[in-house]
Design a protein around this motif. Structure first.
Motif, PDB file in Angstrom:
ATOM      1  N   VAL A 171       0.828  -1.206   0.000  1.00 39.54           N
ATOM      2  CA  VAL A 171       0.000   0.000   0.000  1.00 39.54           C
ATOM      3  C   VAL A 171       0.861   1.255   0.000  1.00 39.54           C
ATOM      4  N   GLN A 172       1.832   1.339   0.893  1.00 36.46           N
ATOM      5  CA  GLN A 172       2.624   2.558   1.061  1.00 36.46           C
ATOM      6  C   GLN A 172       3.778   2.691   0.076  1.00 36.46           C
ATOM      7  N   GLY A 173       4.162   1.581  -0.559  1.00 36.35           N
ATOM      8  CA  GLY A 173       5.306   1.618  -1.454  1.00 36.35           C
ATOM      9  C   GLY A 173       6.606   1.601  -0.669  1.00 36.35           C
ATOM     10  N   HIS A 174       7.699   1.796  -1.392  1.00 39.98           N
ATOM     11  CA  HIS A 174       9.026   1.760  -0.763  1.00 39.98           C
ATOM     12  C   HIS A 174       9.647   3.148  -0.676  1.00 39.98           C
ATOM     13  N   GLY A 175       8.914   4.157  -1.041  1.00 39.23           N
ATOM     14  CA  GLY A 175       9.435   5.515  -0.975  1.00 39.23           C
ATOM     15  C   GLY A 175       8.326   6.508  -1.266  1.00 39.23           C
ATOM     16  N   PRO A 176       8.671   7.792  -1.195  1.00 36.45           N
ATOM     17  CA  PRO A 176       7.667   8.824  -1.464  1.00 36.45           C
ATOM     18  C   PRO A 176       7.066   8.652  -2.863  1.00 36.45           C
ATOM     19  N   HIS A 177       5.830   8.976  -2.985  1.00 36.95           N
ATOM     20  CA  HIS A 177       5.114   8.953  -4.265  1.00 36.95           C
ATOM     21  C   HIS A 177       4.880   7.548  -4.819  1.00 36.95           C
ATOM     22  N   GLN A 178       5.029   6.523  -3.997  1.00 37.36           N
ATOM     23  CA  GLN A 178       4.755   5.152  -4.442  1.00 37.36           C
ATOM     24  C   GLN A 178       3.478   4.606  -3.828  1.00 37.36           C
ATOM     25  N   ARG A 179       2.715   5.438  -3.172  1.00 43.07           N
ATOM     26  CA  ARG A 179       1.469   5.046  -2.506  1.00 43.07           C
ATOM     27  C   ARG A 179       0.511   4.441  -3.518  1.00 43.07           C
ATOM     28  N   THR A 180      -0.109   3.317  -3.158  1.00 40.29           N
ATOM     29  CA  THR A 180      -1.105   2.657  -3.993  1.00 40.29           C
ATOM     30  C   THR A 180      -2.472   2.825  -3.346  1.00 40.29           C
ATOM     31  N   TYR A 181      -3.457   3.171  -4.155  1.00 41.14           N
ATOM     32  CA  TYR A 181      -4.827   3.293  -3.655  1.00 41.14           C
ATOM     33  C   TYR A 181      -5.607   2.084  -4.126  1.00 41.14           C
ATOM     34  N   ILE A 182      -6.201   1.389  -3.171  1.00 42.51           N
ATOM     35  CA  ILE A 182      -6.881   0.133  -3.436  1.00 42.51           C
ATOM     36  C   ILE A 182      -8.378   0.338  -3.254  1.00 42.51           C
ATOM     37  N   GLY A 183      -9.129   0.015  -4.275  1.00 41.89           N
ATOM     38  CA  GLY A 183     -10.583   0.100  -4.186  1.00 41.89           C
ATOM     39  C   GLY A 183     -11.171  -1.257  -3.840  1.00 41.89           C
ATOM     40  N   GLY A 184     -12.490  -1.296  -3.749  1.00 41.50           N
ATOM     41  CA  GLY A 184     -13.200  -2.553  -3.560  1.00 41.50           C
ATOM     42  C   GLY A 184     -13.053  -3.204  -2.199  1.00 41.50           C
TER      43      GLY A 184
END
Length: 130
Positions: A54-67
């Protein structure tokens, strides 16, 4: 009750004193030594998981998960004396939820939720599963 040796951790945050999973409500309640208590929906905890997925491994790698509107927590596993691993019924179980995480997210929950909903809308995603 959780066994805490100190009322505050090294970061100066109050120690977690109790976790209560309300499976029917899909809510986790978290109490702290300073008297603060927070209620988190399973959906919120799943989509804000501290995991790399979800958060990624660094800035700007955030994943938004729906459903994930109907997701629930099916297990809580202690991680030392500072955190828990939550297992969700979508089988996500890689996030380590520290007491600091719960305390900080509890204070910022409304802002984080609004940001999440806006990000879903921007990406054309929905909270409900397909």
């Amino acid at each position: 009750m959780l066994d805490q040796s100190s009322a505050y951790n090294r970061a100066g945050r109050p120690a977690c004193t109790e976790l209560r999973l309300k499976s029917q409500e899909k809510v986790l309640e978290v109490d702290f030594a300073d008297g603060k208590a927070f209620r988190f929906t399973a959906e919120f905890l799943r989509v804000e998981s501290p995991s790399a997925e979800v958060q990624g491994h660094g800035p700007h790698q955030r994943t938004y998960i729906g459903g994930r509107r109907h997701v629930n927590i099916i297990a809580i596993e202690p991680v030392g004396t500072y955190a828990v691993r939550l297992k969700f019924d979508d089988l996500h179980d890689t996030g380590i939820f520290s007491w600091e995480y719960f305390y900080d997210r509890g204070h910022d929950q409304d802002e984080l939720w609004a940001r999440y909903l806006a990000a879903l809308e921007e990406r054309g995603l929905k909270r409900d599963p397909r």
